[in-house]
Enzyme design. Structure first.
Site, PDB file in Angstrom:
ATOM      1  N   HIS A  82       0.834  -1.206   0.000  1.00  0.00           N
ATOM      2  CA  HIS A  82       0.000   0.000   0.000  1.00  0.00           C
ATOM      3  C   HIS A  82       0.867   1.255   0.000  1.00  0.00           C
ATOM      4  O   HIS A  82       1.852   1.331   0.727  1.00  0.00           O
ATOM      5  CB  HIS A  82      -0.908   0.000   1.236  1.00  0.00           C
ATOM      6  CG  HIS A  82      -2.086   0.909   1.114  1.00  0.00           C
ATOM      7  ND1 HIS A  82      -1.978   2.279   1.180  1.00  0.00           N
ATOM      8  CD2 HIS A  82      -3.405   0.647   0.911  1.00  0.00           C
ATOM      9  CE1 HIS A  82      -3.179   2.821   1.036  1.00  0.00           C
ATOM     10  NE2 HIS A  82      -4.056   1.852   0.859  1.00  0.00           N
ATOM     11  N   GLY A 163       5.232  22.225   9.477  1.00  0.00           N
ATOM     12  CA  GLY A 163       6.479  21.534   9.749  1.00  0.00           C
ATOM     13  C   GLY A 163       7.588  21.839   8.759  1.00  0.00           C
ATOM     14  O   GLY A 163       7.419  22.614   7.815  1.00  0.00           O
ATOM     15  N   ARG A 165      10.579  21.513   5.852  1.00  0.00           N
ATOM     16  CA  ARG A 165      10.649  20.997   4.484  1.00  0.00           C
ATOM     17  C   ARG A 165      11.751  19.942   4.413  1.00  0.00           C
ATOM     18  O   ARG A 165      12.658  20.002   3.589  1.00  0.00           O
ATOM     19  CB  ARG A 165      10.884  22.134   3.500  1.00  0.00           C
ATOM     20  CG  ARG A 165       9.739  23.117   3.476  1.00  0.00           C
ATOM     21  CD  ARG A 165       9.923  24.188   2.441  1.00  0.00           C
ATOM     22  NE  ARG A 165       9.795  23.668   1.085  1.00  0.00           N
ATOM     23  CZ  ARG A 165       9.755  24.434  -0.003  1.00  0.00           C
ATOM     24  NH1 ARG A 165       9.815  25.755   0.141  1.00  0.00           N
ATOM     25  NH2 ARG A 165       9.641  23.916  -1.194  1.00  0.00           N
ATOM     26  N   HIS A 168      11.392  13.388   8.116  1.00  0.00           N
ATOM     27  CA  HIS A 168      12.067  12.720   9.217  1.00  0.00           C
ATOM     28  C   HIS A 168      12.401  11.310   8.743  1.00  0.00           C
ATOM     29  O   HIS A 168      11.515  10.571   8.315  1.00  0.00           O
ATOM     30  CB  HIS A 168      11.177  12.667  10.456  1.00  0.00           C
ATOM     31  CG  HIS A 168      11.929  12.273  11.683  1.00  0.00           C
ATOM     32  ND1 HIS A 168      12.324  10.973  11.905  1.00  0.00           N
ATOM     33  CD2 HIS A 168      12.386  13.001  12.731  1.00  0.00           C
ATOM     34  CE1 HIS A 168      12.974  10.919  13.049  1.00  0.00           C
ATOM     35  NE2 HIS A 168      13.036  12.134  13.557  1.00  0.00           N
ATOM     36  N   PRO A 169      13.667  10.893   8.798  1.00  0.00           N
ATOM     37  CA  PRO A 169      14.029   9.585   8.240  1.00  0.00           C
ATOM     38  C   PRO A 169      13.331   8.416   8.911  1.00  0.00           C
ATOM     39  O   PRO A 169      13.042   7.406   8.254  1.00  0.00           O
ATOM     40  CB  PRO A 169      15.543   9.516   8.452  1.00  0.00           C
ATOM     41  CG  PRO A 169      15.845  10.533   9.503  1.00  0.00           C
ATOM     42  CD  PRO A 169      14.831  11.610   9.317  1.00  0.00           C
ATOM     43  N   GLY A 172       8.895   9.665   8.850  1.00  0.00           N
ATOM     44  CA  GLY A 172       8.384  10.223   7.613  1.00  0.00           C
ATOM     45  C   GLY A 172       7.517  11.447   7.770  1.00  0.00           C
ATOM     46  O   GLY A 172       7.920  12.459   8.335  1.00  0.00           O
TER      47      GLY A 172
END
Length: 218
Positions: A82, A163, A165, A168-169, A172
């Site tokens: 998905h 937030g 640009r 966040h690894p 996400g």
């Protein structure tokens, strides 16, 4: 209860029972919230939860569950069929009783802002809560997926509503919105040929010339 709002968050884990149970526990810990249902799909690697409550209770449960998902899910290791962009992937709010979509829009924007502030991650608004018209359709962002957003988050058309640009690894991004009720279901085909599933999906979904308001994927 004078006002009833439904929340149907989608979390990017459908395989680890302990993670799913921890997220559910955050929701049921909020007084005034009633858990209606949740289901997990191992192929999608995704869990969909449905709960209801008053506006403040639903808001609290949505935030708490999203924070728990961010704690326990690492998108760098996530694989599934998905489309997804983050640990707490999609969070829609739906008016059921004594309320309207405008209240759900306000709720969605509050939750999106809160999550971006608490997690220092980008959040996007969709559905009736969308600020940018092209983002009314959830697929506009979701189809790009986590890996795509890692590369494109600094592009002007991918600028988040709240937030940084920068993706966040670990967890996400999140897509938060308001919408009316929808019906979602899966159909199992008697074949392993994925092209047949994709052909059926293309024939019925609105974006490829099919039925109005219908979304489908194979």
């Amino acid at each position: 209860m004078d006002k009833v709002i439904e929340c149907v968050p989608n979390f990017s884990d459908g395989r680890r029972a302990e993670v799913i149970e921890a997220i559910i526990k955050e929701i049921t810990s909020v007084s005034g919230v009633k858990l209606w249902d949740y289901s997990s799909d191992k192929d999608h690697n995704r869990t969909v939860v449905t709960f209801v409550g008053g506006p403040s209770q639903v808001k609290e449960a949505a935030i708490k569950s999203a924070l728990k998902a961010a704690e326990l899910i690492d998108m760098r290791n996530h694989k599934g069929e998905h489309p997804r962009v983050g640990a707490a992937d999609v969070i829609p709010f739906v008016p059921l009783k004594g309320t309207d979509v405008e209240e759900c829009i306000a709720l969605a924007r509050e939750v999106a802002q809160t999550l971006s502030d608490k997690l220092s991650m980008p959040t996007f608004l969709y559905g009736d809560a969308a600020i940018k018209p092209e983002r009314k359709n959830l697929a506009t962002i979701q189809k790009i997926q986590y890996e795509g957003l890692l590369k494109r988050i600094k592009d002007e058309d991918m600028k988040p509503d709240f937030g940084p640009r920068e993706m966040h690894p670990k967890y996400g991004a999140s897509i938060v919105g308001a919408r009316m009720i929808l019906v979602a279901f899966n159909v199992n085909l008697g074949t392993c040929d994925i092209s047949i599933a994709k052909k059926i999906a293309k024939s019925v979904r609105e974006s490829s010339g099919g039925l109005k308001n219908i979304k489908a994927m194979g």
